[in-house]
Motif scaffolding. Structure first.
Motif, PDB file in Angstrom:
ATOM      1  N   ILE A  27     -13.550   7.166 -47.525  1.00 36.11           N
ATOM      2  CA  ILE A  27     -14.089   7.267 -46.179  1.00 36.11           C
ATOM      3  C   ILE A  27     -14.122   8.866 -45.970  1.00 36.11           C
ATOM      4  CG2 ILE A  27     -14.205   6.642 -43.846  1.00 36.11           C
ATOM      5  CD1 ILE A  27     -12.704   4.000 -44.896  1.00 36.11           C
ATOM      6  N   LYS A  28     -15.231   9.363 -45.671  1.00 30.67           N
ATOM      7  CA  LYS A  28     -15.307  10.833 -45.304  1.00 30.67           C
ATOM      8  C   LYS A  28     -15.554  10.933 -43.748  1.00 30.67           C
ATOM      9  CE  LYS A  28     -14.853  12.830 -49.425  1.00 30.67           C
ATOM     10  NZ  LYS A  28     -13.701  13.702 -49.523  1.00 30.67           N
ATOM     11  N   SER A  29     -16.357   9.933 -43.108  1.00 24.75           N
ATOM     12  CA  SER A  29     -16.517  10.108 -41.583  1.00 24.75           C
ATOM     13  C   SER A  29     -16.267   8.901 -40.945  1.00 24.75           C
ATOM     14  CB  SER A  29     -17.430  11.057 -41.204  1.00 24.75           C
ATOM     15  OG  SER A  29     -18.810  10.293 -41.443  1.00 24.75           O
ATOM     16  N   LEU A  50     -19.020   4.045 -40.935  1.00 27.54           N
ATOM     17  CA  LEU A  50     -18.203   4.583 -41.689  1.00 27.54           C
ATOM     18  C   LEU A  50     -19.152   5.139 -42.780  1.00 27.54           C
ATOM     19  CD1 LEU A  50     -15.890   1.715 -42.525  1.00 27.54           C
ATOM     20  CD2 LEU A  50     -15.534   3.509 -40.866  1.00 27.54           C
ATOM     21  N   VAL A  51     -18.876   6.439 -43.243  1.00 30.32           N
ATOM     22  CA  VAL A  51     -19.728   7.105 -44.071  1.00 30.32           C
ATOM     23  C   VAL A  51     -18.886   7.456 -45.540  1.00 30.32           C
ATOM     24  CG1 VAL A  51     -21.171   9.090 -44.908  1.00 30.32           C
ATOM     25  CG2 VAL A  51     -21.281   8.343 -42.526  1.00 30.32           C
ATOM     26  N   LEU A  52     -19.095   6.970 -46.739  1.00 26.37           N
ATOM     27  CA  LEU A  52     -18.364   7.333 -47.820  1.00 26.37           C
ATOM     28  C   LEU A  52     -18.811   8.486 -48.524  1.00 26.37           C
ATOM     29  CD1 LEU A  52     -18.550   3.615 -49.152  1.00 26.37           C
ATOM     30  CD2 LEU A  52     -16.858   4.578 -47.509  1.00 26.37           C
ATOM     31  N   ASP A  53     -17.964   8.851 -49.560  1.00 22.28           N
ATOM     32  CA  ASP A  53     -18.090  10.243 -50.197  1.00 22.28           C
ATOM     33  C   ASP A  53     -19.299  10.360 -51.015  1.00 22.28           C
ATOM     34  OD1 ASP A  53     -16.948   8.100 -51.948  1.00 22.28           O
ATOM     35  OD2 ASP A  53     -15.925   9.572 -53.109  1.00 22.28           O
ATOM     36  N   ASN A  54     -19.980   9.081 -51.123  1.00 25.48           N
ATOM     37  CA  ASN A  54     -21.124   9.349 -51.968  1.00 25.48           C
ATOM     38  C   ASN A  54     -22.460   9.100 -51.218  1.00 25.48           C
ATOM     39  OD1 ASN A  54     -21.109   6.351 -51.337  1.00 25.48           O
ATOM     40  ND2 ASN A  54     -21.562   5.760 -53.497  1.00 25.48           N
TER      41      ASN A  54
END
Length: 87
Positions: A27-29, A50-54
């Motif tokens: 989870i990046k943000s 939730l924003v993931l690394d991809n």
């Protein structure tokens, strides 16, 4: 989305889909929806994003039809709580 609640292969199918989307990701943000996003979903509350690394974006919904945002229950090392939808 097909109704798979009574399908005997539902667990296998949806576990595989969830793993392919989420397993090993970071989870990046984390944030709550902006009011403009809430309006675009025709919701009256702002859900968690939730924003993931991809680049995959996850928005917590009340149900699979998108009838509103949902709450997130958590258990973090013995501390339990809920991240609610916001107005």
């Amino acid at each position: 989305m097909p109704n798979m609640r009574n399908d005997p292969t539902a667990d296998t199918t949806w576990n595989a889909r969830a793993r392919s989307l989420l397993q090993g990701r970071t989870i990046k943000s984390v944030r709550y929806m902006e009011r403009e996003e809430m309006d675009s979903f025709a919701w009256f509350e702002r859900g968690l994003v939730l924003v993931l690394d991809n680049g995959t974006t996850l928005i917590i919904q009340a149900d699979e039809e998108g009838n509103g945002p949902g709450a997130v229950w958590y258990d973090a090392t013995g501390t339990q709580g809920v991240l609610p939808a916001l107005r």
